[in-house]
Design a protein around this motif. Structure first.
Motif, PDB file in Angstrom:
ATOM      1  N   LEU A  51     -20.675  52.821  45.716  1.00  0.00           N
ATOM      2  CA  LEU A  51     -21.434  53.201  46.907  1.00  0.00           C
ATOM      3  C   LEU A  51     -21.222  52.213  48.068  1.00  0.00           C
ATOM      4  O   LEU A  51     -21.240  52.623  49.232  1.00  0.00           O
ATOM      5  N   GLY A  52     -20.997  50.941  47.755  1.00  0.00           N
ATOM      6  CA  GLY A  52     -20.719  49.941  48.797  1.00  0.00           C
ATOM      7  C   GLY A  52     -19.415  50.271  49.502  1.00  0.00           C
ATOM      8  O   GLY A  52     -19.340  50.245  50.739  1.00  0.00           O
ATOM      9  N   ASN A  53     -18.375  50.608  48.732  1.00  0.00           N
ATOM     10  CA  ASN A  53     -17.098  51.001  49.340  1.00  0.00           C
ATOM     11  C   ASN A  53     -17.292  52.253  50.202  1.00  0.00           C
ATOM     12  O   ASN A  53     -16.723  52.368  51.283  1.00  0.00           O
ATOM     13  N   TYR A  54     -18.104  53.182  49.692  1.00  0.00           N
ATOM     14  CA  TYR A  54     -18.309  54.437  50.419  1.00  0.00           C
ATOM     15  C   TYR A  54     -19.072  54.203  51.728  1.00  0.00           C
ATOM     16  O   TYR A  54     -18.616  54.572  52.801  1.00  0.00           O
ATOM     17  N   PRO A  76     -11.599  49.841  60.465  1.00  0.00           N
ATOM     18  CA  PRO A  76     -12.935  50.011  59.887  1.00  0.00           C
ATOM     19  C   PRO A  76     -13.040  49.311  58.527  1.00  0.00           C
ATOM     20  O   PRO A  76     -12.283  49.621  57.614  1.00  0.00           O
ATOM     21  N   VAL A  77     -13.924  48.348  58.429  1.00  0.00           N
ATOM     22  CA  VAL A  77     -14.109  47.596  57.174  1.00  0.00           C
ATOM     23  C   VAL A  77     -15.577  47.290  56.947  1.00  0.00           C
ATOM     24  O   VAL A  77     -16.388  47.392  57.871  1.00  0.00           O
ATOM     25  N   GLY A  78     -15.889  46.882  55.736  1.00  0.00           N
ATOM     26  CA  GLY A  78     -17.225  46.383  55.436  1.00  0.00           C
ATOM     27  C   GLY A  78     -17.341  44.972  56.002  1.00  0.00           C
ATOM     28  O   GLY A  78     -16.335  44.332  56.342  1.00  0.00           O
ATOM     29  N   ASP A  79     -18.563  44.506  56.083  1.00  0.00           N
ATOM     30  CA  ASP A  79     -18.846  43.197  56.681  1.00  0.00           C
ATOM     31  C   ASP A  79     -18.099  42.043  55.985  1.00  0.00           C
ATOM     32  O   ASP A  79     -17.730  41.057  56.608  1.00  0.00           O
ATOM     33  N   SER A 128     -23.906  47.122  56.662  1.00  0.00           N
ATOM     34  CA  SER A 128     -22.457  47.060  56.490  1.00  0.00           C
ATOM     35  C   SER A 128     -22.108  46.308  55.209  1.00  0.00           C
ATOM     36  O   SER A 128     -20.964  46.224  54.826  1.00  0.00           O
ATOM     37  N   ARG A 129     -23.123  45.726  54.559  1.00  0.00           N
ATOM     38  CA  ARG A 129     -22.905  45.065  53.267  1.00  0.00           C
ATOM     39  C   ARG A 129     -23.957  45.568  52.285  1.00  0.00           C
ATOM     40  O   ARG A 129     -25.139  45.244  52.404  1.00  0.00           O
ATOM     41  N   ILE A 130     -23.528  46.413  51.358  1.00  0.00           N
ATOM     42  CA  ILE A 130     -24.453  46.944  50.353  1.00  0.00           C
ATOM     43  C   ILE A 130     -24.510  45.950  49.198  1.00  0.00           C
ATOM     44  O   ILE A 130     -23.476  45.470  48.730  1.00  0.00           O
ATOM     45  N   SER A 141     -20.200  45.188  43.871  1.00  0.00           N
ATOM     46  CA  SER A 141     -18.793  44.866  43.691  1.00  0.00           C
ATOM     47  C   SER A 141     -18.211  45.578  42.466  1.00  0.00           C
ATOM     48  O   SER A 141     -18.908  45.795  41.474  1.00  0.00           O
ATOM     49  N   LYS A 142     -16.900  45.919  42.576  1.00  0.00           N
ATOM     50  CA  LYS A 142     -16.233  46.600  41.454  1.00  0.00           C
ATOM     51  C   LYS A 142     -16.145  45.705  40.229  1.00  0.00           C
ATOM     52  O   LYS A 142     -16.141  46.170  39.103  1.00  0.00           O
ATOM     53  N   SER A 143     -15.998  44.394  40.507  1.00  0.00           N
ATOM     54  CA  SER A 143     -15.717  43.498  39.387  1.00  0.00           C
ATOM     55  C   SER A 143     -16.981  42.951  38.726  1.00  0.00           C
ATOM     56  O   SER A 143     -16.880  42.189  37.765  1.00  0.00           O
ATOM     57  N   ASP A 144     -18.169  43.336  39.198  1.00  0.00           N
ATOM     58  CA  ASP A 144     -19.391  42.880  38.528  1.00  0.00           C
ATOM     59  C   ASP A 144     -19.402  43.402  37.096  1.00  0.00           C
ATOM     60  O   ASP A 144     -19.147  44.597  36.856  1.00  0.00           O
TER      61      ASP A 144
HETATM   62  N1  AQP Z   1     -20.763  45.946  48.859  1.00  0.00           N
HETATM   63  C1  AQP Z   1     -20.090  46.403  49.895  1.00  0.00           C
HETATM   64  N2  AQP Z   1     -20.748  46.823  51.002  1.00  0.00           N
HETATM   65  C2  AQP Z   1     -20.074  47.324  52.083  1.00  0.00           C
HETATM   66  N3  AQP Z   1     -18.730  47.461  52.122  1.00  0.00           N
HETATM   67  C3  AQP Z   1     -18.035  47.058  51.031  1.00  0.00           C
HETATM   68  N4  AQP Z   1     -16.715  47.049  50.752  1.00  0.00           N
HETATM   69  C4  AQP Z   1     -16.522  46.558  49.500  1.00  0.00           C
HETATM   70  N5  AQP Z   1     -17.697  46.221  48.949  1.00  0.00           N
HETATM   71  C5  AQP Z   1     -18.662  46.520  49.872  1.00  0.00           C
HETATM   72  C6  AQP Z   1     -15.692  47.529  51.670  1.00  0.00           C
HETATM   73  O1  AQP Z   1     -14.902  48.504  50.983  1.00  0.00           O
HETATM   74  C7  AQP Z   1     -13.574  48.456  51.481  1.00  0.00           C
HETATM   75  C8  AQP Z   1     -12.619  48.447  50.334  1.00  0.00           C
HETATM   76  O2  AQP Z   1     -12.828  47.300  49.555  1.00  0.00           O
HETATM   77  P1  AQP Z   1     -11.671  46.794  48.618  1.00  0.00           P
HETATM   78  O3  AQP Z   1     -11.408  47.778  47.579  1.00  0.00           O
HETATM   79  O4  AQP Z   1     -10.494  46.452  49.417  1.00  0.00           O
HETATM   80  O5  AQP Z   1     -12.102  45.485  47.968  1.00  0.00           O
HETATM   81  P2  AQP Z   1     -13.321  44.584  47.847  1.00  0.00           P
HETATM   82  O6  AQP Z   1     -13.967  44.285  49.140  1.00  0.00           O
HETATM   83  O7  AQP Z   1     -12.801  43.391  47.160  1.00  0.00           O
HETATM   84  O8  AQP Z   1     -14.267  45.430  46.918  1.00  0.00           O
HETATM   85  P3  AQP Z   1     -15.154  44.901  45.782  1.00  0.00           P
HETATM   86  O9  AQP Z   1     -15.941  46.001  45.252  1.00  0.00           O
HETATM   87  O10 AQP Z   1     -15.931  43.723  46.230  1.00  0.00           O
HETATM   88  O11 AQP Z   1     -14.122  44.471  44.676  1.00  0.00           O
HETATM   89  P4  AQP Z   1     -14.083  43.140  43.851  1.00  0.00           P
HETATM   90  O12 AQP Z   1     -15.154  43.263  42.868  1.00  0.00           O
HETATM   91  O13 AQP Z   1     -12.721  43.175  43.244  1.00  0.00           O
HETATM   92  O14 AQP Z   1     -14.286  42.018  44.808  1.00  0.00           O
HETATM   93  C9  AQP Z   1     -13.460  47.224  52.382  1.00  0.00           C
HETATM   94  O15 AQP Z   1     -13.493  47.633  53.743  1.00  0.00           O
HETATM   95  C10 AQP Z   1     -14.702  46.444  52.059  1.00  0.00           C
HETATM   96  O16 AQP Z   1     -15.166  45.717  53.175  1.00  0.00           O
END
Ligand code: AQP
Length: 333
Positions: free
Chosen positions: A17-20, A146-149, A187-189, A200-203
């Motif tokens: 959901l954070g990625n979404y 467009p990216v997350g925070d 912008s940061r879930i 996070s995916k890796s949690d």
């Molecule tokens: N929690 C989040 N809230 C808001 N946006 C988020 N993004 C990731 N987590 C959150 C945004 O999703 C996009 C794709 O992310 P990514 O796949 O490139 O990698 P990431 O940021 O490393 O994702 P994770 O889930 O945090 O993975 P791990 O666990 O491997 O570190 C990006 O635009 C990111 O900002």
């Protein structure tokens, strides 16, 4: 004038959901504007900065494409491709690693967080990750990203690389200086288990996140078990500052249902969390379940997904190879 949009998602599984809410929802919105040119990349080279199983990686690349399409990105209107198939990304990353300074990379907080205490054992790729990200963006003259925070700092580094290259070779505007597109609110879930950690995916705990492939029952169960505090629902926005878990859940509600935060606070003010959680599960299920169903359907048609990637790769290669050729000329190769 329309924007040139570039953004990437790592194919590391468990898209959540954070990625979404932080990224993909915005991708869909931007790609629906016919004036924009959008490129969405499955950043598989980034994903190998930590160990990947080849079989799982192949599956995750397709699942990321399926997620883009299931969320509403039309592959006929936007370019969707995977990074490893366009060799200009690796070439430009090497060149930019000779432009970027150690001091710049040493400041990156994501490396510190991901490498943890065992920095010596982290891959060099994990350290230079933002340099490859700069290559991704600058090869396409993207104007907006467009990216997350959490990616804000990496984007600032990308801007520094573009600026330094333009200055070093005295060509104003050769690389466009891209603007981040970060949502103003939520912008940061955060994790469902800990309001101080990002989702996070890796949690290790699956209960920390809502995966985009979760069933309705899984979503309901995860929200039911999501951490809150012992107090009733907050009565004002000010109260949220000290109640991180409540803030995160209310933020998810506001973002996913497109309802103003203040309205949600008013609706549930002083009530029990159980009533709010029931409604929150429902709005998440309403949004995520159709996406999850479509992802599963698309995953059954690997020929279609692979075709999206190969068409996207042809289009991306055409743009990127022209830019890398110009870079070579400028540098004297
Ligand atoms: N929690 C989040 N809230 C808001 N946006 C988020 N993004 C990731 N987590 C959150 C945004 O999703 C996009 C794709 O992310 P990514 O796949 O490139 O990698 P990431 O940021 O490393 O994702 P994770 O889930 O945090 O993975 P791990 O666990 O491997 O570190 C990006 O635009 C990111 O900002």
């Amino acid at each position: 004038m329309g924007k040139k949009i570039f953004s990437g998602v790592q194919p590391t599984g468990n898209l959540h959901l954070g990625n979404y809410l932080g990224a993909i929802k915005n991708f869909v919105h931007l790609s629906n504007d016919i004036d924009n040119n959008c490129i969405f990349c499955v950043v598989d080279l980034h994903s190998i900065t930590v160990k990947q199983d080849p079989k799982e990686l192949r599956n995750n690349i397709r699942e990321t494409v399926a997620t883009f399409v299931a969320s509403g990105i039309d592959p006929k209107k936007s370019i969707i491709f995977n990074q490893s198939r366009v060799s200009a990304h690796s070439e430009a990353a090497w060149i930019f690693s000779c432009v970027a300074r150690m001091g710049w990379l040493n400041r990156m907080t994501q490396f510190k967080e991901k490498a943890g205490k065992d920095k010596e054992k982290a891959s060099i790729g994990l350290f230079s990750y933002p340099v490859l990200m700069a290559a991704d963006i600058l090869l396409y003259d993207a104007t907006h990203v467009p990216v997350g925070d959490d990616q804000k700092q990496h984007l600032e580094l990308c801007r520094d690389i573009a600026q330094k290259f333009n200055n070093d070779f005295q060509i104003d505007d050769f690389f466009k200086i891209p603007e981040p597109l970060i949502q103003k609110q939520f912008s940061r879930i955060m994790s469902l288990k800990d309001g101080t950690k990002k989702m996070s995916k890796s949690d290790l705990s699956d209960f920390s996140r809502i995966n985009l492939t979760d069933s309705s029952d899984e979503i309901i169960n995860k929200i039911k078990k999501a951490k809150t505090d012992i107090m009733p629902m907050p009565v004002s926005q000010k109260e949220l500052e000290k109640r991180l878990e409540a803030k995160n859940l209310i933020g998810i509600f506001s973002s996913i249902a497109d309802i103003d935060l203040e309205k949600i606070i008013k609706r549930y003010s002083g009530k029990n969390f159980s009533e709010f959680k029931k409604d929150l599960s429902q709005v998440i299920v309403d949004k995520i379940y159709p996406i999850s169903k479509e992802i599963k359907k698309l995953m059954g048609d690997t020929v279609y997904l692979d075709k999206i990637l190969s068409d996207g790769c042809d289009k991306a290669s055409e743009i990127a190879s022209k830019k890398i050729k110009k870079i070579h000329e400028i540098m004297g190769f």
